[in-house]
Structure formats: C-alpha cells, structure tokens
Motif scaffolding. Structure first.
Motif, PDB file in Angstrom:
ATOM      1  N   ASN A 161       1.943   9.189 -11.096  1.00  0.00           N
ATOM      2  CA  ASN A 161       1.154   8.466 -10.101  1.00  0.00           C
ATOM      3  C   ASN A 161       1.628   7.030  -9.942  1.00  0.00           C
ATOM      4  O   ASN A 161       1.642   6.488  -8.824  1.00  0.00           O
ATOM      5  CB  ASN A 161      -0.327   8.480 -10.490  1.00  0.00           C
ATOM      6  CG  ASN A 161      -0.974   9.814 -10.254  1.00  0.00           C
ATOM      7  OD1 ASN A 161      -0.599  10.553  -9.352  1.00  0.00           O
ATOM      8  ND2 ASN A 161      -1.949  10.154 -11.075  1.00  0.00           N
ATOM      9  N   ILE A 162       1.982   6.402 -11.059  1.00  0.00           N
ATOM     10  CA  ILE A 162       2.491   5.032 -10.986  1.00  0.00           C
ATOM     11  C   ILE A 162       3.744   4.981 -10.126  1.00  0.00           C
ATOM     12  O   ILE A 162       3.907   4.081  -9.281  1.00  0.00           O
ATOM     13  CB  ILE A 162       2.763   4.481 -12.397  1.00  0.00           C
ATOM     14  CG1 ILE A 162       1.439   4.192 -13.117  1.00  0.00           C
ATOM     15  CG2 ILE A 162       3.627   3.219 -12.344  1.00  0.00           C
ATOM     16  CD1 ILE A 162       1.603   3.784 -14.570  1.00  0.00           C
ATOM     17  N   SER A 163       4.623   5.943 -10.315  1.00  0.00           N
ATOM     18  CA  SER A 163       5.861   5.986  -9.541  1.00  0.00           C
ATOM     19  C   SER A 163       5.575   6.112  -8.049  1.00  0.00           C
ATOM     20  O   SER A 163       6.163   5.406  -7.220  1.00  0.00           O
ATOM     21  CB  SER A 163       6.730   7.156 -10.022  1.00  0.00           C
ATOM     22  OG  SER A 163       7.904   7.248  -9.249  1.00  0.00           O
ATOM     23  N   GLN A 164       4.652   7.006  -7.693  1.00  0.00           N
ATOM     24  CA  GLN A 164       4.303   7.190  -6.285  1.00  0.00           C
ATOM     25  C   GLN A 164       3.638   5.952  -5.692  1.00  0.00           C
ATOM     26  O   GLN A 164       3.942   5.539  -4.564  1.00  0.00           O
ATOM     27  CB  GLN A 164       3.391   8.406  -6.127  1.00  0.00           C
ATOM     28  CG  GLN A 164       4.061   9.732  -6.436  1.00  0.00           C
ATOM     29  CD  GLN A 164       3.134  10.914  -6.237  1.00  0.00           C
ATOM     30  OE1 GLN A 164       2.065  10.790  -5.661  1.00  0.00           O
ATOM     31  NE2 GLN A 164       3.547  12.068  -6.726  1.00  0.00           N
ATOM     32  N   MET A 165       2.705   5.361  -6.448  1.00  0.00           N
ATOM     33  CA  MET A 165       2.017   4.166  -5.965  1.00  0.00           C
ATOM     34  C   MET A 165       2.992   2.999  -5.780  1.00  0.00           C
ATOM     35  O   MET A 165       2.914   2.258  -4.789  1.00  0.00           O
ATOM     36  CB  MET A 165       0.917   3.769  -6.951  1.00  0.00           C
ATOM     37  CG  MET A 165      -0.315   4.655  -6.913  1.00  0.00           C
ATOM     38  SD  MET A 165      -1.592   3.997  -8.031  1.00  0.00           S
ATOM     39  CE  MET A 165      -2.973   5.051  -7.612  1.00  0.00           C
ATOM     40  N   LYS A 166       3.891   2.852  -6.738  1.00  0.00           N
ATOM     41  CA  LYS A 166       4.837   1.742  -6.648  1.00  0.00           C
ATOM     42  C   LYS A 166       5.748   1.898  -5.442  1.00  0.00           C
ATOM     43  O   LYS A 166       6.050   0.915  -4.746  1.00  0.00           O
ATOM     44  CB  LYS A 166       5.656   1.644  -7.931  1.00  0.00           C
ATOM     45  CG  LYS A 166       6.536   0.398  -7.982  1.00  0.00           C
ATOM     46  CD  LYS A 166       7.181   0.218  -9.341  1.00  0.00           C
ATOM     47  CE  LYS A 166       8.036  -1.051  -9.374  1.00  0.00           C
ATOM     48  NZ  LYS A 166       8.640  -1.268 -10.695  1.00  0.00           N
ATOM     49  N   ASN A 167       6.163   3.122  -5.161  1.00  0.00           N
ATOM     50  CA  ASN A 167       6.996   3.367  -3.982  1.00  0.00           C
ATOM     51  C   ASN A 167       6.274   2.963  -2.704  1.00  0.00           C
ATOM     52  O   ASN A 167       6.877   2.375  -1.792  1.00  0.00           O
ATOM     53  CB  ASN A 167       7.398   4.845  -3.914  1.00  0.00           C
ATOM     54  CG  ASN A 167       8.424   5.214  -4.958  1.00  0.00           C
ATOM     55  OD1 ASN A 167       9.141   4.347  -5.468  1.00  0.00           O
ATOM     56  ND2 ASN A 167       8.520   6.492  -5.285  1.00  0.00           N
ATOM     57  N   LEU A 168       4.981   3.278  -2.627  1.00  0.00           N
ATOM     58  CA  LEU A 168       4.218   2.916  -1.437  1.00  0.00           C
ATOM     59  C   LEU A 168       4.047   1.404  -1.347  1.00  0.00           C
ATOM     60  O   LEU A 168       4.171   0.809  -0.260  1.00  0.00           O
ATOM     61  CB  LEU A 168       2.850   3.602  -1.454  1.00  0.00           C
ATOM     62  CG  LEU A 168       1.945   3.328  -0.245  1.00  0.00           C
ATOM     63  CD1 LEU A 168       2.646   3.697   1.056  1.00  0.00           C
ATOM     64  CD2 LEU A 168       0.631   4.086  -0.371  1.00  0.00           C
ATOM     65  N   LEU A 169       3.756   0.739  -2.486  1.00  0.00           N
ATOM     66  CA  LEU A 169       3.597  -0.713  -2.476  1.00  0.00           C
ATOM     67  C   LEU A 169       4.892  -1.408  -2.069  1.00  0.00           C
ATOM     68  O   LEU A 169       4.882  -2.404  -1.343  1.00  0.00           O
ATOM     69  CB  LEU A 169       3.154  -1.212  -3.847  1.00  0.00           C
ATOM     70  CG  LEU A 169       1.729  -0.867  -4.274  1.00  0.00           C
ATOM     71  CD1 LEU A 169       1.440  -1.444  -5.655  1.00  0.00           C
ATOM     72  CD2 LEU A 169       0.715  -1.383  -3.276  1.00  0.00           C
ATOM     73  N   GLU A 170       6.008  -0.872  -2.540  1.00  0.00           N
ATOM     74  CA  GLU A 170       7.295  -1.461  -2.162  1.00  0.00           C
ATOM     75  C   GLU A 170       7.585  -1.237  -0.682  1.00  0.00           C
ATOM     76  O   GLU A 170       8.171  -2.083  -0.013  1.00  0.00           O
ATOM     77  CB  GLU A 170       8.412  -0.877  -3.026  1.00  0.00           C
ATOM     78  CG  GLU A 170       8.349  -1.372  -4.467  1.00  0.00           C
ATOM     79  CD  GLU A 170       9.434  -0.792  -5.344  1.00  0.00           C
ATOM     80  OE1 GLU A 170       9.854   0.354  -5.067  1.00  0.00           O
ATOM     81  OE2 GLU A 170       9.866  -1.468  -6.292  1.00  0.00           O
ATOM     82  N   ARG A 171       7.120  -0.113  -0.177  1.00  0.00           N
ATOM     83  CA  ARG A 171       7.306   0.127   1.257  1.00  0.00           C
ATOM     84  C   ARG A 171       6.448  -0.822   2.094  1.00  0.00           C
ATOM     85  O   ARG A 171       6.833  -1.201   3.196  1.00  0.00           O
ATOM     86  CB  ARG A 171       6.960   1.582   1.593  1.00  0.00           C
ATOM     87  CG  ARG A 171       7.197   1.901   3.060  1.00  0.00           C
ATOM     88  CD  ARG A 171       7.095   3.349   3.388  1.00  0.00           C
ATOM     89  NE  ARG A 171       7.201   3.543   4.817  1.00  0.00           N
ATOM     90  CZ  ARG A 171       7.081   4.702   5.432  1.00  0.00           C
ATOM     91  NH1 ARG A 171       6.864   5.799   4.715  1.00  0.00           N
ATOM     92  NH2 ARG A 171       7.180   4.784   6.746  1.00  0.00           N
ATOM     93  N   LEU A 172       5.286  -1.200   1.571  1.00  0.00           N
ATOM     94  CA  LEU A 172       4.419  -2.150   2.270  1.00  0.00           C
ATOM     95  C   LEU A 172       5.010  -3.558   2.293  1.00  0.00           C
ATOM     96  O   LEU A 172       4.545  -4.416   3.040  1.00  0.00           O
ATOM     97  CB  LEU A 172       3.041  -2.198   1.605  1.00  0.00           C
ATOM     98  CG  LEU A 172       2.107  -1.033   1.874  1.00  0.00           C
ATOM     99  CD1 LEU A 172       0.931  -1.067   0.905  1.00  0.00           C
ATOM    100  CD2 LEU A 172       1.604  -1.065   3.313  1.00  0.00           C
ATOM    101  N   LYS A 173       6.005  -3.795   1.454  1.00  0.00           N
ATOM    102  CA  LYS A 173       6.690  -5.083   1.373  1.00  0.00           C
ATOM    103  C   LYS A 173       5.755  -6.237   1.026  1.00  0.00           C
ATOM    104  O   LYS A 173       5.957  -7.371   1.480  1.00  0.00           O
ATOM    105  CB  LYS A 173       7.444  -5.371   2.678  1.00  0.00           C
ATOM    106  CG  LYS A 173       8.607  -4.422   2.920  1.00  0.00           C
ATOM    107  CD  LYS A 173       9.588  -4.465   1.759  1.00  0.00           C
ATOM    108  CE  LYS A 173      10.652  -3.388   1.869  1.00  0.00           C
ATOM    109  NZ  LYS A 173      11.508  -3.323   0.664  1.00  0.00           N
TER     110      LYS A 173
END
Length: 864
Positions: free
Chosen positions: A130-142
C-alpha cells in the motif's frame, strides 16, 4: 504529437534560455488533452523545489500534513489535504522561506492487520504494498514533499525510538501497569481506549458492542501534564480556531485531583489492582470514610459481583495517607463526579454522605494527623499514585493492545526480578517475522507463545525472562513523528537538539477534524514531556492548525436505507428512481465510501483532468475547512476560468507580436495605469492574505479570478503600451503558480516570450527564471492596507495605514491611526484602555487589540 513539446525553438538548451514560443500553440483551445500534455512536458523539465537546507539562514517554514494510514488506497480526502498544504508550502517558498514539507506513513495498527487478515497475507507485506501504491500517486500529484526525510512507523529504525520514549517515560515514573476493567472488542480481540468506543458502546472499528474485561494493562500517566496542557491552549501564538475549545473541553478544567488506592482483599494488598479516585480537594483524602463504585467496574468484577445485603464488596480500598482500608459499595444512586465511576464519601463535608453512613450503619472513622494539601500531593507523586491537578473527565492513557501489528512494549518479565524495562542499548525490540502461511487471526498468539521470540534474558539479573507480548496503541507512534521528521536519519539519538530547535514548532499542520481530540492531545503530551526532560525547546508542537473538511459524494438510497449503485438508478424528469422497483430515492451528500457507491478514485480524476485542474477542483470555491461536495456541475467554472487565462496570453502575444497594427498609446493612459495599479495592489493583498495568513485558499483563488477580470478589461492599446498591465499579468501568473504550477509555467513562458517588453528594469520579475523561481508580488509602499481595530475582542471597523509604515509601526502610532477613523474615535471616547496589543501579519495588515472598560463621565470629572 504533443503540441507542447514544440513550444520552444531550442529544446536542447536550459529551460531558462527558452524564449521563442510558437504562436501555433496559443491558437489551440485549452482541452483536457492540452492540459495533460502541458504537464507531461513540464514534469520532465521542472525542479519543483529545493530541499530544506539546515544550513540555510532564511526563515524556516515547517508545513506538515497528517501522514496517511496505508491500510488501503488514497482517496480524494487525502488529495485535498496534500493540495492545501502544498499550495501553502509553495507560497511560502516564493516568499523566501526555507520550507520543510516531509511525508511518511502511519503504518502500524489494527486496520492494517485486519485488512491483511482478510486477504490472507502478512501485515508487513500488505502495508508495504500500500505504501508503494500511495507513494506513486503522491509523486504523480507532484506535491513538493521532501522524500529525503521519509519515515515509516513500522520500520525498526523508527519504532526503536518510540520504545526509547516509552523507557524515558518509564524512568520518569509516567509508565505503570495495573489491572483494570477494559473495553474488549470481541471481533478484533483487543482492548479499546474509552475514546475508541462510541456513545452506543460500540467499537470505532468493528462496530460491535464492546465487552467489559479485567486485564493487566500498560498506562502512561498523561494526567501529570493535564493542567499544563489545558493552560497551554491559552497562549496567543497558538492559532487553532475552534479546535482550542474542543481540546479544552476534552481535557476539562483541572478542578480536582486524582489518586490511586490499592485494592485490599483478605489475602493482603494487591500490587497490580488499584482503584482510581477523584476528589475536588486533596484534604478529602484524609476524611474519606467509604467509596462507592458503579456496577461493572473493577472492584465489582474482581468480586465476581459478590457483596453483602447492603451492597458492600468483600474487597476494600487501602488509603496510604491514613493507613486504613475503606469499605467499597456498589450503587448507582450517588452523585458521581462527571465521567467518573467512583465516588468518595466524606461525611464531614456532605449531608448526603452522613445519611449514607447512617443507613449503612458504619462506625465513624477517627481523625488522623493533619496534612496540608501540598504534602498530600507531593507524597502521592513520590508514591507514584497521582496527586496531580486534573479534571474529573480525563484519565491516563491506556496503550496496551493485544495485537501483533504494533510497536513491541520494551518490557521483560522475570520470575526472580519481576517486571523490568529493556536496556536502552538493547533497543529495538523487534517484532517476530511471521511464517508466510500464517493465519493472522488464529496463529499469531500461538506463534508468539511457541516461538523463541518471547524467550529472552532479564535486563537486571541476566536470568531467563519473557518478553511482553502486548504492543502499543498506534497513537503512540503518531504522537511524535513530526519530531523525528527533522532528523530522520539519525542513528545515534532520538534527534539532535540543535536541529529540532531549528525546525520546531510546526508552522502549519493540516489534517482532519476527527483528530482534533485524541491525536492532538497525545502529540501535545509527548511534546510537553520531552520538553520537561530538556530534549526540546518548544512545548507546543503546532503553531497553526487547519482542519480540512471532508470530500463528499452524492448517494442514492431507498427509504429502508439501502444504497444503490449508479447502474441501479434511472432518472425521470431529473427524479432518481430505482430501476427495479420504481421507488423514488433519497439523495444526500455523504463521506465517500465504497459501501455507499459514491466514491471517486483520485486516479480517475487525474487521468481525466490532469494534476493542476484536479488541485483546482479540490481548492476552488469552498473554504478548506468546509466540506466539499464533489459535483461535476461546478467543474465548468474552473475550466472556463483556465480558458480565460489561456485566451489572455493568446491575445497578449498577438498584440505584442504584430508591429503593423498602428496602435498608439491612448489619451487616458495615465488614468488606465492608475486603475491597474490600484487593482494590482488590492488583489495582491487579497491573495496574499488568504494564501499566507488565513489559509482560505478558495478566497485567494477568487481574488485571482477577479484579477483575471482586470486583465480582460483594458483595450488593446493598454495591453500593448502599459507597464502596469505587464505587472498585473505577471502578478496573476506568479500567484497562480502554487495552485497550478504546470499551467502557470506555460502561461509564464508565453508572457515572458512576448516581444516589446516594457518592464525590463523591474526588480520584482526575474525574466530568466521559471515561474516557481519568481518572488511573490508585493504591495506598493504607498498603498493603504487595513488596520483592524478589535475592541473587547470584537473587530469594530478598519482604519487605513500605508503599507510601508507597517514594519516600524509602534503601539502608540497604531492608536493614532485608529482614531483617525471617526467611528473608532467615538467608540473609544468614554472608554478607558486597560490593555493594548499590536499584531502584524507579514507586512500586509495589522490588528490592534484593545481591552477597554467604560468610564463613568461624572466619576471621570471627579478624578480629574
């Protein structure tokens, strides 16, 4: 082909050297595809921010979002929190602050364990995924998070220091173990704190009715700091709005004292069972003659409900101040203190108690030696049985959890030495690694008992001992994470004191209002404790608090309360009905939930509108503190506004690139410039105030929309020849950048690439840098800003003051400015000023607070 990529003639050069923009791009309409192509281009080019530099001498700004719990996926509520915090962080960077905005994961706890159990996987695997998925989304949000300082509470590198804090509290006498009646969740099979049980007596997580059980539990004596925590909410630098009242109500006014009396049975005095009592006056401890408890409390349950015909229990409570045992009764018919289940009878002070003694046929107890209040409290503190001022409603923090996925409590149990703390050098006490095929629900406790993990040596005698199997409540992990962020890679100590004092306190803390009680109380307590042992300089950890509202979705449900899926609904003249039954449905706005079929996945919104527009949709038109109804009807206004800005740059480029249009400066250019200058100052003040001071971002965006209207108003001659128009356009784009960085970057390079530049000598604009490197626009010195005059805590009216006078403004001068306003002068005419304070907000506006008292005219004449 991506049209954005051909924006620049020389793509191989550094971004700051790009100048010639193809006019072809601006002929296109601003579609969602163009929006996303713009972002894809800038994502490859941008350096969004500079990491926080501990050596930087600029003023620091610590912007913090409450970190997410990775038991599932991020929802739009999360995205809103991060959009709010990131917008403020970018604003502060553009105002020259050294900004720190970290991110991490609140990854221990029951929800993650339950989610893993449901899926048949180990909690650590589920959490890390879940951390991996959440971090990917946060990084996409810039969002401009400082990932160099990322932390994870389930990492041994983090919870080693959680255990360290526990041991420090143990050494200070704040940690103790006792038997108590606890709230037991029969589904989750764990203890719940009182705060985790709702008004109907149901668990906050499983929703089942909790049971009462007697267990030996670990507690932290938070009550030692109750009075400090209550009074700390009165300091002027704390900007928490209504959350201050919520916290105060939770703690309660400390108008009494708490003590622990050990329970005495025919076999002797228990070392682990005690009864917590509350009295308004410590002297009542000396005069107490009996105790009454409610049914289902510790004394009642320990006696297995066995008592005599008068309701007196076989167990008694030992009073260490009189060396006597007090009889204990079970009854519901005494005036229990608010939120308490124990009543102390003091016949010398109460007629009710005298009648109670008479009815119970108790012999009066003889008087004992005289103690004063201070002696009683100091003795109680030495005996570690309380003695601190506290309200009747607040109790110590129960931290034991009978679950696997949590920070191990660093305690060992030795048959020879009893309960002993783990040595500091032996930290961390790590969780055991579960077998890959472990059934969480059935096998964990058996595994812990049968494995070698529990076997250890006594930290005192070196003999055989067993590790404590209870873990800590996850609130312990989240009670200090904001401190660890500042020195997350420090392996030698909790944190470096010089570093922590440089960072703290947090300047802006953004999160849900549901954390306004428990989390904030525990976080403040830990901060106060660490301050008391000299590890940190500031007691209060959070200077400003912004509790954002929820993002709600539209729900459709039947009269019986059943929620329907979108495909189960049809509309007849805009009236929603069930496709199967034809029943007219009730439409409401509720917190997004999969079970209510009203959720919207952030990734869907990002895929449709892109990063910048998603941020705008979450921040637009509604205050951050208010709930956001996710309604596509208002999306149109956002898209129209973006398009108007797009058209503004298009038209500006067309006017500036056409030298043959024969336009000449208009006759009224001086008047036009004066109007533009006035509007620029007015709107800069509005955006700055709402972004930087009130954090009312929707209001700030509204001012930006107003500034867009200013840009659309002037004639072509003004747009071509006015320096003031250029400054308004530059200010608009720069102030848009914290909200929509990629879109603003494209507007900026359209603006700065136009020929015929007029403001070449303007120090406010750095023509060779991208928009995120620009300084925030400032108000002209002669422009008048408000002086808010607050009389007896009520803002009466505004006076005016030139902005260049603010920095050197004194209290006396502010009073003179205030009294230039006739209404304020009249209000103060017959009032005596008892206290006056001046508060300045970033050279933007001033608040003069006056505490006054009406002066009788006749009395005044006599005095004179």
């Amino acid at each position: 082909m991506m049209k954005c990529i051909i924006l620049f003639n020389r793509p191989s050069m550094l971004i700051k050297t790009y100048r010639c923009i193809s006019i072809n791009l601006w002929r296109d309409e601003l579609t969602n595809e163009i929006r996303k192509e713009i972002e894809e281009y800038w994502i490859k080019k941008f350096k969004y921010y500079d990491n926080f530099n501990k050596e930087n001498l600029k003023e620091k700004y610590y912007a913090l979002s409450m970190f997410p719990y990775p038991s599932g996926s991020l929802h739009l509520g999360h995205v809103r929190v991060y959009a709010i915090c990131d917008t403020v962080a970018q604003f502060q960077r553009m105002n020259g602050k050294n900004v720190f905005q970290p991110m991490g994961w609140d990854s221990f706890g029951l929800p993650a364990e339950n989610a893993a159990k449901e899926r048949g996987v180990r909690p650590n695997e589920w959490t890390q995924n879940n951390i991996s998925q959440m971090k990917n989304l946060l990084e996409r949000l810039k969002c401009t998070f400082d990932w160099q300082n990322e932390l994870n509470t389930c990492s041994p590198e983090y919870y080693r220091w959680t255990q360290y804090i526990f041991l420090k509290m143990y050494d200070a006498g704040l940690v103790y173990q006792k038997e108590d009646v606890v709230n037991w969740d029969p589904v989750d099979k764990t203890v719940l704190a009182d705060e985790q049980v709702d008004e109907e007596g149901k668990s906050w997580r499983s929703g089942v009715k909790v049971q009462k059980k007697v267990l030996k539990q670990w507690f932290i004596r938070t009550t030692k700091f109750s009075q400090d925590l209550y009074e700390g909410l009165n300091i002027e630098t704390l900007d928490w709005d209504d959350i201050i009242d919520i916290q105060k109500n939770w703690i309660g006014k400390c108008d009494g004292f708490s003590f622990d009396f050990k329970i005495e049975s025919p076999e002797g005095i228990s070392e682990t069972s005690c009864l917590n009592i509350w009295v308004q006056d410590p002297l009542h401890i000396l005069e107490a003659e009996f105790i009454v408890v409610l049914p289902n409390t510790l004394m009642d349950i320990l006696c297995d409900h066995k008592r005599d015909t008068n309701g007196k229990l076989k167990l008694r409570a030992f009073n260490p101040f009189t060396n006597r045992s007090l009889p204990v009764y079970v009854s519901e018919k005494v005036p229990f203190p608010f939120s308490r289940d124990t009543y102390v009878g003091v016949p010398s002070k109460s007629e009710f108690d005298r009648e109670f003694i008479k009815n119970m046929q108790l012999e009066p107890m003889p008087k004992v030696k005289s103690w004063d209040r201070k002696e009683i409290c100091e003795t109680a503190k030495k005996l570690r049985i309380g003695g601190y001022p506290v309200s009747s409603k607040i109790k110590d923090w129960l931290i034991s959890r009978q679950r696997y996925w949590g920070t191990p409590i660093p305690i060992v149990h030795c048959s020879k030495c009893g309960t002993q703390p783990v040595r500091y050098e032996d930290l961390p006490v790590k969780l055991p690694m579960l077998p890959s095929n472990c059934n969480i629900e059935k096998d964990v406790n058996m595994f812990l008992k049968k494995s070698d993990w529990q076997n250890t040596i006594c930290s005192k005698c070196g003999g055989e001992a067993l590790k404590e199997t209870d873990t800590m409540d996850t609130f312990v992990d989240s009670s200090w994470y904001y401190l660890r962020y500042t020195d997350v890679n420090n392996e030698k100590e909790l944190f470096n004191s010089d570093v922590i004092n440089q960072f703290m306190p947090v300047d802006l803390y953004v999160g849900g209002k549901e954390h306004a009680v428990l989390h904030l109380y525990y976080a403040r307590f830990v901060s106060y404790f660490l301050h008391s042992i000299g590890l940190i300089q500031h007691r209060e950890p959070f200077r400003r608090l912004l509790c954002q509202g929820m993002v709600k979705g539209k729900t459709y449900k039947t009269k019986k309360g059943k929620y329907l899926k979108p495909e189960e609904i049809e509309f007849e003249n805009e009236t929603p009905k069930s496709k199967t039954t034809g029943e007219v449905l009730t439409v409401t706005w509720e917190k997004m939930s999969k079970s209510k079929y009203n959720g919207v996945e952030p990734i869907e919104v990002l895929n449709t509108y892109g990063i910048d527009t998603t941020r705008l949709l979450l921040l637009f038109s509604v205050s951050p503190k208010s709930h956001r109804n996710w309604n596509s009807d208002y999306f149109v206004d956002v898209l129209k506004w973006q398009h108007r800005l797009w058209l503004t740059i298009r038209e500006f480029l067309k006017i500036r690139t056409n030298p043959l249009d024969g336009l000449q400066p208009c006759i009224n250019m001086e008047k036009e410039n004066a109007a533009l200058k006035y509007d620029r100052n007015r709107y800069i003040r509005g955006v700055t105030y709402n972004f930087g001071i009130s954090q009312q971002l929707a209001a700030g965006i509204s001012y930006l929309q107003g500034l867009t209207n200013v840009l659309r108003r002037p004639k072509r001659e003004v747009r071509k020849y006015s320096k003031e128009y250029e400054k308004v356009l530059a200010a608009t784009i720069i102030m848009l950048a914290p909200v929509t960085p990629h879109f603003a970057a494209t507007l900026w390079f359209g603006f700065t690439s136009a020929p015929g530049r007029l403001n070449t000598d303007c120090h406010e604009i750095n023509w060779n840098e991208n928009v995120l490197k620009q300084k925030w626009p400032t108000i002209d010195g002669e422009y008048e800003v408000p002086l808010y005059c607050k009389i007896n805590r009520i803002i009466n009216i505004e006076a005016k003051i030139p902005s260049n006078k603010i920095a050197s403004l004194t209290l006396e001068e502010s009073l003179k400015y205030a009294q230039k306003n006739s209404y304020i002068k009249k209000t103060l005419k017959n009032q005596q000023i008892l206290d006056a304070k001046l508060k300045m907000f970033d050279n933007l506006c001033v608040e003069l607070s006056l505490l006054t008292n009406k002066v009788d005219t006749l009395e005044k004449k006599i005095i004179e």
